[in-house]
Design a protein around this motif. Sequence first.
Motif, PDB file in Angstrom:
ATOM      1  N   PRO A 259       0.815  -1.225   0.000  1.00 20.30           N
ATOM      2  CA  PRO A 259       0.000   0.000   0.000  1.00 20.30           C
ATOM      3  C   PRO A 259       0.847   1.273   0.000  1.00 20.30           C
ATOM      4  CG  PRO A 259      -0.868  -1.586   1.577  1.00 20.30           C
ATOM      5  CD  PRO A 259       0.473  -2.112   1.129  1.00 20.30           C
ATOM      6  N   GLU A 260       1.912   1.280   0.809  1.00 21.60           N
ATOM      7  CA  GLU A 260       2.771   2.465   0.868  1.00 21.60           C
ATOM      8  C   GLU A 260       3.507   2.689  -0.452  1.00 21.60           C
ATOM      9  OE1 GLU A 260       1.942   1.291   5.045  1.00 21.60           O
ATOM     10  OE2 GLU A 260       2.469   0.197   3.223  1.00 21.60           O
ATOM     11  N   ILE A 261       3.980   1.601  -1.062  1.00 22.38           N
ATOM     12  CA  ILE A 261       4.680   1.713  -2.351  1.00 22.38           C
ATOM     13  C   ILE A 261       3.726   2.225  -3.420  1.00 22.38           C
ATOM     14  CG2 ILE A 261       5.769   0.382  -4.207  1.00 22.38           C
ATOM     15  CD1 ILE A 261       6.894  -1.470  -2.005  1.00 22.38           C
ATOM     16  N   TYR A 262       2.514   1.707  -3.449  1.00 26.61           N
ATOM     17  CA  TYR A 262       1.545   2.120  -4.463  1.00 26.61           C
ATOM     18  C   TYR A 262       1.111   3.564  -4.250  1.00 26.61           C
ATOM     19  CZ  TYR A 262       1.244  -2.851  -5.710  1.00 26.61           C
ATOM     20  OH  TYR A 262       1.545  -4.122  -6.115  1.00 26.61           O
ATOM     21  N   ALA A 263       1.000   3.994  -2.988  1.00 25.93           N
ATOM     22  CA  ALA A 263       0.677   5.397  -2.707  1.00 25.93           C
ATOM     23  C   ALA A 263       1.766   6.320  -3.256  1.00 25.93           C
ATOM     24  CB  ALA A 263       0.506   5.610  -1.209  1.00 25.93           C
ATOM     25  N   VAL A 265       3.692   5.614  -5.845  1.00 26.31           N
ATOM     26  CA  VAL A 265       3.564   5.596  -7.300  1.00 26.31           C
ATOM     27  C   VAL A 265       2.479   6.573  -7.751  1.00 26.31           C
ATOM     28  CG1 VAL A 265       2.933   4.176  -9.296  1.00 26.31           C
ATOM     29  CG2 VAL A 265       4.410   3.226  -7.514  1.00 26.31           C
ATOM     30  N   ILE A 266       1.371   6.592  -7.040  1.00 25.59           N
ATOM     31  CA  ILE A 266       0.263   7.497  -7.387  1.00 25.59           C
ATOM     32  C   ILE A 266       0.722   8.948  -7.323  1.00 25.59           C
ATOM     33  CG2 ILE A 266      -1.976   8.369  -6.598  1.00 25.59           C
ATOM     34  CD1 ILE A 266      -2.540   5.454  -5.654  1.00 25.59           C
ATOM     35  N   LYS A 267       1.502   9.282  -6.292  1.00 26.71           N
ATOM     36  CA  LYS A 267       2.006  10.657  -6.152  1.00 26.71           C
ATOM     37  C   LYS A 267       3.000  11.006  -7.248  1.00 26.71           C
ATOM     38  CE  LYS A 267       3.650  10.830  -2.025  1.00 26.71           C
ATOM     39  NZ  LYS A 267       4.301  11.492  -0.858  1.00 26.71           N
ATOM     40  N   ASN A 268       3.876  10.059  -7.585  1.00 25.76           N
ATOM     41  CA  ASN A 268       4.937  10.336  -8.553  1.00 25.76           C
ATOM     42  C   ASN A 268       4.458  10.318 -10.000  1.00 25.76           C
ATOM     43  OD1 ASN A 268       6.673  10.469  -6.386  1.00 25.76           O
ATOM     44  ND2 ASN A 268       7.525   8.420  -6.667  1.00 25.76           N
ATOM     45  N   TYR A 269       3.345   9.614 -10.243  1.00 27.16           N
ATOM     46  CA  TYR A 269       2.835   9.486 -11.608  1.00 27.16           C
ATOM     47  C   TYR A 269       1.345   9.835 -11.645  1.00 27.16           C
ATOM     48  CZ  TYR A 269       7.222   7.033 -12.478  1.00 27.16           C
ATOM     49  OH  TYR A 269       8.556   6.700 -12.580  1.00 27.16           O
ATOM     50  N   PRO A 270       1.023  11.114 -11.446  1.00 27.60           N
ATOM     51  CA  PRO A 270      -0.391  11.519 -11.407  1.00 27.60           C
ATOM     52  C   PRO A 270      -1.122  11.181 -12.702  1.00 27.60           C
ATOM     53  CG  PRO A 270       1.079  13.434 -11.573  1.00 27.60           C
ATOM     54  CD  PRO A 270       1.938  12.255 -11.278  1.00 27.60           C
ATOM     55  N   ASP A 275      -6.735   2.036 -10.869  1.00 24.74           N
ATOM     56  CA  ASP A 275      -7.280   1.508  -9.615  1.00 24.74           C
ATOM     57  C   ASP A 275      -6.180   0.802  -8.850  1.00 24.74           C
ATOM     58  OD1 ASP A 275     -10.418   1.526  -9.202  1.00 24.74           O
ATOM     59  OD2 ASP A 275     -10.085   1.238 -11.354  1.00 24.74           O
ATOM     60  N   VAL A 276      -6.323   0.761  -7.520  1.00 27.09           N
ATOM     61  CA  VAL A 276      -5.440  -0.018  -6.659  1.00 27.09           C
ATOM     62  C   VAL A 276      -6.293  -1.019  -5.896  1.00 27.09           C
ATOM     63  CG1 VAL A 276      -3.833   0.022  -4.711  1.00 27.09           C
ATOM     64  CG2 VAL A 276      -3.798   1.879  -6.397  1.00 27.09           C
ATOM     65  N   LEU A 295      -2.904   9.888   2.018  1.00 26.82           N
ATOM     66  CA  LEU A 295      -1.571  10.084   1.451  1.00 26.82           C
ATOM     67  C   LEU A 295      -1.625  10.039  -0.066  1.00 26.82           C
ATOM     68  CD1 LEU A 295       1.534  10.290   1.964  1.00 26.82           C
ATOM     69  CD2 LEU A 295       1.595   7.803   1.933  1.00 26.82           C
ATOM     70  N   ALA A 296      -2.365   9.117  -0.571  1.00 23.51           N
ATOM     71  CA  ALA A 296      -2.458   8.971  -2.015  1.00 23.51           C
ATOM     72  C   ALA A 296      -3.355  10.026  -2.642  1.00 23.51           C
ATOM     73  CB  ALA A 296      -2.976   7.570  -2.357  1.00 23.51           C
ATOM     74  N   GLY A 297      -4.328  10.518  -1.870  1.00 23.97           N
ATOM     75  CA  GLY A 297      -5.286  11.448  -2.429  1.00 23.97           C
ATOM     76  C   GLY A 297      -6.028  10.843  -3.603  1.00 23.97           C
TER      77      GLY A 297
END
Length: 321
Positions: A259-263, A265-270, A275-276, A295-297
């Motif tokens: 979950p933290e890694i995917y969050a 990724v979401i921030k770095n690649y808007p 879906d996650v 965190l992911a927004g």
Amino acid sequence: MALVKRDKIIVEPFLAFGNEDEVFFKGRVIKAYTEKRPSSRNNWFSNIISAVKRYSGSSVSLAKVEITFQGKSFIVSTDEDGVFELQIGDSKPSTEINEYVTYQVLEPVTKKSSVVHMEVVRYSGNLGVISDIDDTIIISHSTDLGKKFWLSISKNAYTRRPLPGVSEFYKKITEDMEIPIFYVSSSDWSLYDMIRDFLKYRHIPNGPILLKDKHINLKNIWKSGGGDHSHKLKKIELLMEMYPEMQFYLIGDSGQHDPEIYAEVIKNYPGRIKDVFIRIVGKLDENRENELKNLAGFDHFHFISSSKEAIQIVENESIFN
């Protein structure tokens, strides 16, 4: 009698994939060992012997490997764990229906060095899937070191069990394998063939398998799948950069750091994540769930308890899109 017979240096080819402009190759050089194909009839003792052989295999560091593709040759060296990789740009697809890469060990020189061929698969489109493996598709008990260790040495590709409904879910989310899928895991490369055979045996869509580079041997076999998971982020970044036109589904579990890694990724690649899906392992801490979502927004951060639930989410989104 020795468990391992090392009389031949070989290349284990892991990856040969790309897009319309570049390709990525990866493999490992090892001193081969003699091993029969696993079977669903193997008992736990046979599987333990196979695990000993697998992790006794000797990686060949600083070996020189010739990679031949589209009539061009490239020389690469293996790292301390016998692993090599090469990314080539400006490599448009050939006119052949199937493209192949050839690997050959040049050094160390041996009478029994072999040539290995692997088909190169190119992916395109506007949608892809990136999935974890342990406790996401295969039952691994990653949060329980004792159970995980026993599973890793006493089972094989045909006796390990998938999470219920995984095959149906992955066929649904890849639209019966029309959408490419990539697997990213903290398991080490010694488990590559086991994971590949497991996917095929359990009718789970096949795709490139990107594992952890650090070599695991008999002395530290209990560390397999553990330790620092930052490499997963780097491998996901490789895929995001290689396929800039794709949006991705991300699939993982709550047992470790997915979950933290995917969050991140979401921030770095808007705008790049569709879906996650996070499979709940054990009891999910409510504060952690809320923190990750904030965190992911990101509204499409789904914590699921079953494949059936994930399938319903995918089907509902298909109706409204």
